[in-house]
Design a protein around this motif. Structure first.
Motif, PDB file in Angstrom:
ATOM      1  N   ARG A 176      10.565  -6.781 -17.470  1.00 50.21           N
ATOM      2  CA  ARG A 176      10.447  -7.898 -18.199  1.00 50.21           C
ATOM      3  C   ARG A 176       9.091  -8.218 -19.059  1.00 50.21           C
ATOM      4  NH1 ARG A 176      13.397  -9.924 -13.521  1.00 50.21           N
ATOM      5  NH2 ARG A 176      11.417 -10.650 -12.788  1.00 50.21           N
ATOM      6  N   LEU A 177       8.075  -7.830 -18.655  1.00 52.62           N
ATOM      7  CA  LEU A 177       6.813  -7.917 -19.300  1.00 52.62           C
ATOM      8  C   LEU A 177       7.054  -7.025 -20.454  1.00 52.62           C
ATOM      9  CD1 LEU A 177       3.976  -8.753 -19.692  1.00 52.62           C
ATOM     10  CD2 LEU A 177       3.198  -6.900 -18.117  1.00 52.62           C
ATOM     11  N   VAL A 178       7.347  -5.600 -20.596  1.00 46.99           N
ATOM     12  CA  VAL A 178       7.438  -4.926 -21.558  1.00 46.99           C
ATOM     13  C   VAL A 178       8.445  -5.350 -22.416  1.00 46.99           C
ATOM     14  CG1 VAL A 178       8.033  -2.385 -22.265  1.00 46.99           C
ATOM     15  CG2 VAL A 178       6.641  -3.013 -20.193  1.00 46.99           C
ATOM     16  N   ASP A 179       9.516  -5.739 -22.055  1.00 49.10           N
ATOM     17  CA  ASP A 179      10.446  -6.549 -23.114  1.00 49.10           C
ATOM     18  C   ASP A 179      10.024  -7.737 -23.787  1.00 49.10           C
ATOM     19  OD1 ASP A 179      13.359  -6.169 -23.952  1.00 49.10           O
ATOM     20  OD2 ASP A 179      13.283  -8.484 -23.260  1.00 49.10           O
ATOM     21  N   PRO A 222      10.185  -6.323 -27.690  1.00 52.46           N
ATOM     22  CA  PRO A 222      11.510  -6.456 -27.581  1.00 52.46           C
ATOM     23  C   PRO A 222      12.124  -5.427 -28.163  1.00 52.46           C
ATOM     24  CG  PRO A 222      10.579  -8.500 -28.526  1.00 52.46           C
ATOM     25  CD  PRO A 222       9.469  -7.405 -28.321  1.00 52.46           C
ATOM     26  N   GLY A 223      13.086  -4.678 -27.179  1.00 50.48           N
ATOM     27  CA  GLY A 223      13.810  -3.616 -27.839  1.00 50.48           C
ATOM     28  C   GLY A 223      13.102  -2.425 -27.240  1.00 50.48           C
ATOM     29  N   ALA A 224      11.952  -2.487 -26.447  1.00 53.00           N
ATOM     30  CA  ALA A 224      11.216  -1.088 -26.190  1.00 53.00           C
ATOM     31  C   ALA A 224      11.900  -0.449 -25.009  1.00 53.00           C
ATOM     32  CB  ALA A 224       9.587  -1.447 -25.724  1.00 53.00           C
ATOM     33  N   LEU A 225      11.796   0.945 -24.760  1.00 54.07           N
ATOM     34  CA  LEU A 225      12.233   1.540 -23.654  1.00 54.07           C
ATOM     35  C   LEU A 225      11.008   2.176 -22.869  1.00 54.07           C
ATOM     36  CD1 LEU A 225      14.759   4.194 -25.525  1.00 54.07           C
ATOM     37  CD2 LEU A 225      15.192   1.843 -24.084  1.00 54.07           C
ATOM     38  N   CYS A 226      10.964   1.635 -21.688  1.00 50.62           N
ATOM     39  CA  CYS A 226       9.735   1.905 -20.849  1.00 50.62           C
ATOM     40  C   CYS A 226      10.152   2.369 -19.643  1.00 50.62           C
ATOM     41  CB  CYS A 226       9.039   0.658 -20.520  1.00 50.62           C
ATOM     42  SG  CYS A 226       9.929  -0.380 -19.292  1.00 50.62           S
ATOM     43  N   GLN A 270       1.435   3.812 -22.733  1.00 51.55           N
ATOM     44  CA  GLN A 270       1.464   5.147 -22.372  1.00 51.55           C
ATOM     45  C   GLN A 270       3.093   5.720 -21.626  1.00 51.55           C
ATOM     46  OE1 GLN A 270      -1.594   6.188 -19.442  1.00 51.55           O
ATOM     47  NE2 GLN A 270      -3.130   6.146 -20.980  1.00 51.55           N
ATOM     48  N   HIS A 271       3.705   4.424 -21.333  1.00 53.81           N
ATOM     49  CA  HIS A 271       4.804   4.695 -20.589  1.00 53.81           C
ATOM     50  C   HIS A 271       6.085   3.749 -21.391  1.00 53.81           C
ATOM     51  CE1 HIS A 271       3.029   7.123 -17.400  1.00 53.81           C
ATOM     52  NE2 HIS A 271       2.488   6.150 -17.132  1.00 53.81           N
ATOM     53  N   SER A 272       5.772   3.699 -22.545  1.00 52.79           N
ATOM     54  CA  SER A 272       6.658   2.844 -23.606  1.00 52.79           C
ATOM     55  C   SER A 272       6.824   3.543 -24.699  1.00 52.79           C
ATOM     56  CB  SER A 272       6.266   1.533 -23.502  1.00 52.79           C
ATOM     57  OG  SER A 272       6.162   0.737 -22.057  1.00 52.79           O
ATOM     58  N   ARG A 273       8.033   3.127 -25.296  1.00 51.38           N
ATOM     59  CA  ARG A 273       8.299   3.600 -26.822  1.00 51.38           C
ATOM     60  C   ARG A 273       8.939   2.531 -27.382  1.00 51.38           C
ATOM     61  NH1 ARG A 273      12.230   8.427 -26.337  1.00 51.38           N
ATOM     62  NH2 ARG A 273      12.287   8.259 -28.582  1.00 51.38           N
ATOM     63  N   HIS A 274       8.589   2.328 -28.798  1.00 51.20           N
ATOM     64  CA  HIS A 274       9.222   1.319 -29.352  1.00 51.20           C
ATOM     65  C   HIS A 274       9.534   1.608 -30.840  1.00 51.20           C
ATOM     66  CE1 HIS A 274       9.784  -2.933 -31.388  1.00 51.20           C
ATOM     67  NE2 HIS A 274      10.091  -3.180 -29.870  1.00 51.20           N
ATOM     68  N   PRO A 275      10.727   1.078 -31.534  1.00 55.43           N
ATOM     69  CA  PRO A 275      10.694   1.511 -33.038  1.00 55.43           C
ATOM     70  C   PRO A 275       9.658   1.034 -33.957  1.00 55.43           C
ATOM     71  CG  PRO A 275      12.865   0.424 -31.902  1.00 55.43           C
ATOM     72  CD  PRO A 275      11.870   0.292 -31.048  1.00 55.43           C
ATOM     73  N   CYS A 276       8.886  -0.065 -33.358  1.00 53.77           N
ATOM     74  CA  CYS A 276       7.794  -0.466 -34.181  1.00 53.77           C
ATOM     75  C   CYS A 276       6.838   0.205 -34.675  1.00 53.77           C
ATOM     76  CB  CYS A 276       7.100  -1.858 -33.753  1.00 53.77           C
ATOM     77  SG  CYS A 276       6.131  -1.408 -32.183  1.00 53.77           S
TER      78      CYS A 276
END
Length: 358
Positions: free
Chosen positions: A191-194, A198-202, A248-254
């Motif tokens: 939930r923190l990463v989201d 917003p919209g990230a993959l972790c 390091q463990h997340s990806r995001h379109p931004c």
């Protein structure tokens, strides 16, 4: 170097050497720092240093204030009597009570005035008489009925010489429970990463494992540190280090736009593929980190480089190589090399500022 305001001989260090018994306390602590991270606050958390959990609200020694928490995992609820009960020791002297032990970490020392919260956290909760019969998860001094408050005050006065219980003392019933603590923290990380991106993959499991391992490491250290910087480096988990793990463990379109823009710039600069790949990876991490959480240091660095950039007119240069070199030399003249670790980091900031559109 600044002195460490917590550089006082600790009451005990046995907690650090038996850290494995206290799994619940650092899962609870993780929930606390996740809340702070959601609010984009800076912090440093210390495990088994004066108390089970100490949270500083700043990374600078002269600014930091502290929250002190003792975290208990037991079957029975705490009553007013059990909080102040003192068992017999191996000699004639009585042992400290639960409440007395907590307060002795916080009073009559050089950092007493910098403590904002003194908390006793109990997985089983509390059975205290409360005004108006309320059922509270955070019980403050003003919530406790006069009879129980008087009982505790009289006993603590006898034990520690305190006339009035501190107004910032709290008794806390945690949301996290023993049976679901790992899953609870995992879901909170997701939930923190989201919320940050917003919209990230972790990979929440990888984030959890990295952070829990680090908390285990700092919890086992028994040394005192006179210097604040060494305490933060060796014995704490900070908002900066947690955010690095998250990115390091997340990806995001931004990050995609800045990566694409960098590809174009690197081609114009005629960079070789090996240098381009390495730089692009680091630039992506930097962009993602700053997209979700701008620390005071990040803000200072980006503002400094932006001000430096504004002094160079792009129209004065015939190609990107000359323009980027001029930006880099201007940053050096401005003394910005002191704000980063090396020349490569300075170039990273130059290019980040060039590509980042506000």
């Amino acid at each position: 170097m600044l002195d460490n305001p917590l550089a006082v001989a600790q009451r005990e260090s046995a907690g650090a050497s038996t850290f494995g018994k206290y799994n619940f306390q650092f899962h609870w602590a993780l929930c606390e720092i996740i809340k702070k991270h959601e609010q984009q606050k800076e912090y440093a958390i210390l495990i088994e240093h004066h108390e089970n959990v100490v949270i500083a609200d700043a990374l600078e020694a002269d600014k930091a204030k502290f929250e002190f928490y003792q975290v208990k995992n037991q079957a029975a609820k705490f009553t007013a009597d059990s909080l102040i009960k003192r068992k017999k020791g191996t000699v004639k002297a009585l042992k400290s009570s639960v409440l007395g032990k907590l307060l002795s970490s916080c009073i009559h020392n050089q950092y007493e005035e910098r403590i904002t919260t003194i908390g006793l956290v109990s997985s089983s909760g509390f059975s205290l008489a409360l005004d108006k019969g309320l059922k509270l998860d955070v019980i403050k001094m003003g919530d406790i009925a006069e009879e129980d408050l008087a009982t505790m005050t009289q006993s603590i006065h006898k034990e520690l010489g305190i006339d009035i219980l501190p107004g910032h003392l709290q008794f806390i019933v945690p949301e996290i429970q023993l049976r679901n603590q790992e899953d609870y923290v995992l879901s909170n990380f997701a939930r923190l990463v989201d919320k940050l991106f917003p919209g990230a993959l972790c990979n929440a499991v990888a984030i959890y494992r990295a952070v829990i391992d680090e908390m285990g490491r700092i919890g086992r250290l028994e040394y005192d540190y006179k210097d604040w910087a060494r305490l933060i480096e060796k014995k704490s988990l900070t908002s900066t280090s947690l955010h690095q793990v998250i990115t390091q463990h997340s990806r995001h379109p931004c990050v995609d736009d800045i990566k694409n823009d960098f590809d174009d710039l690197a081609n114009d600069l005629c960079w070789k593929s090996k240098r381009k790949r390495s730089f692009k990876r680091e630039l992506s991490l930097l962009a993602l980190r700053r997209a979700g959480f701008m620390s005071a240091l990040d803000i200072d660095i980006t503002n400094s480089f932006r001000a430096s950039h504004d002094k160079i007119n792009e129209d004065d240069f015939s190609n990107d190589n000359a323009y980027v070199d001029a930006l880099e030399q201007q940053a050096i003249r401005e003394g910005l090399l002191r704000k980063v670790k090396d020349q490569n980091a300075l170039l990273m900031e130059v290019i980040y500022c060039l590509l980042k559109v506000e």
